[in-house]
Each structure stands twice: as structure tokens, then as C-alpha cells.
Design an enzyme around this catalytic site. Sequence first.
Site: not given
Ligand SMILES: Nc1nc2[nH]c(I)nc2c(=O)[nH]1
Length: 267
Positions: A35, A67, A88-90, A189, A208, A231
Site C-alpha cells: 500500500s 492490490h 502479493r499474497t497475504h 489490532e 506482510s 494510520n
Molecule cells: N495489522 C495491521 N495491518 C495494517 N496494515 C495497514 I495499511 N494498516 C494496518 C494496521 O493498522 N494494522
Amino acid sequence: MSHENEPAALARDAARILTDRAGVERFDIALTLGSGWRRAADLIGEVISTVPAAEVPGFHASGVAGHGGDLRTVRMPDGRHALIIGARTHLYEGRGVRAVVHGVRTAAAAGARIAVLTNGAGGLDPAFGAGDTMLINDHLNLTGESPIEGAHFIDLTDLYAERLRAVVRSVDSSIREGVYAQVRGPHYETPAESRYLYGIGGTAVGMSTAVEAIAAREAGMEVLGLTLVTNPATNHDGPPLDHAEVLAAGQAAEGRLGEFLARVVPR
Ligand SMILES: Nc1nc2[nH]c(I)nc2c(=O)[nH]1
């Protein structure tokens, strides 16, 4: 007799298809664009081939809005070739850890010696706000997963190569370093988890990169990791996290980060 779905055989098959489609002998560097980092592909050189993920064994279009779903080969001004892994694979897609690290293994099978892993993440350290970049100097792999199968005890000292971090600092001396925590996701989270992750040394948290970096080291590659903080990991008192806003923050940074990566990668 190697089975076609063995990771190494699958990576070799994918590497052969991608180098053939690009008309190159090998790739020198692999970039996985997370991202905020997507524009880099167009800015680090001339795109000489674009292959949809579905046409390459072991790759899957993520299907997640924003993505990428393809694999591009870029010829850089110095003549080197980069494989841009847009698909990309998560882990949260449930395809297993082999699928997550297949891109890195494919690039290594095609000769790449450097893996540049970029991602978006939530900021745990309050000093890292939305839009900030972080140079990864270490990671916390909290996924419970390893890409390594069998008793191959890989050392991870200097996993995020000091040599490559020095190159980044020579381009942007103000960039700050930090520890990237990878969790499985796809949920974000809780406040308690954010406090815990920060307490154990995480600077930013995402879904990732750490597992990919381990596979890159196992393949003998040097690794560079870069994070865009999109963020605060959890707005303890702010509005709930909205994935659309997270993607928007990434897109807003794409021009700046693409230019930045275009200055780092050729070095
Ligand atoms: N776990 C987690 N993954 C993320 N990916 C992204 I872009 N922002 C976050 C986030 O705040 N937490």
C-alpha cells in the site's frame, strides 16, 4: 523426481515463464509493492512486460481492491532488470505460507540477489504518523509461521541489510528506522494488542513482509524493507479504522514514494 508443486520447482517454472515473457536472461532485483508504493514500478524504469498473475504458476491476483494483480519486468536506466511483484499474497487469504513467499522465491530462482519489500502499516510508535515512511531495521514475526520447511536453521542477523539501509539514508538522511511487526490479520489490532506490540518493541504493525524476508534470506538475497505508515495502529480515542481510508492514505503517498524508491533502487 521433483513434484510440480514443490516450492523450488514451482519457483523455477514461474521464473522461466517470466524471464521468457520479458525476453531477459535473469532479474537482478525484486520489488514487492505494498500500500502506497505501487507507482514505483512506472518510475524506476521502462516496463518491458506485464504478465497477469493467473498466467504464472503459483501466483494469485489478491482480489483485494487496490492490490495489483500482475507481474511486471522493468528495465532500469543502468540496464539491470527488476521484477515488480504486484500480485502479493497475504497469509490471511488462507493459501498457506508457500504462496506468500512464492514471489520472492521466483525472483531468486530467476537470479535476483536483492529483495525490496515495501508495505503499508499501522503506526505503533506515536512518533510515526499517517504518511510517514519507516526504514525497517528488524522485525517481529508474530504470525507463528515460517516459510522454511525442515531442519534448516537460518540465521537472521542483519536480515534488513545495513548496506542497503545506508543506500537509503544516502538518498534521504531524515528517514527514521524501526521494527516492523507482522501479524496474520486480516483483523486490525485491539487497543490492548497495540499497547502490547509497542511494548515489545514494535514500531509499526502490518500483515506482510517478515515471512517474505525470511524466505529471501533463505534464498541468499539481501533484503531492504520500507514501510508507509498509513494510520495509527489503533485510534484509542479516534474513529474506528476503515480499510478504505487506509488504502486512500496509501494512494495519497504514491507519487512521493514512487519518486523516492526510483532514487533508491538504481543505487
Ligand atoms: N495489522 C495491521 N495491518 C495494517 N496494515 C495497514 I495499511 N494498516 C494496518 C494496521 O493498522 N494494522
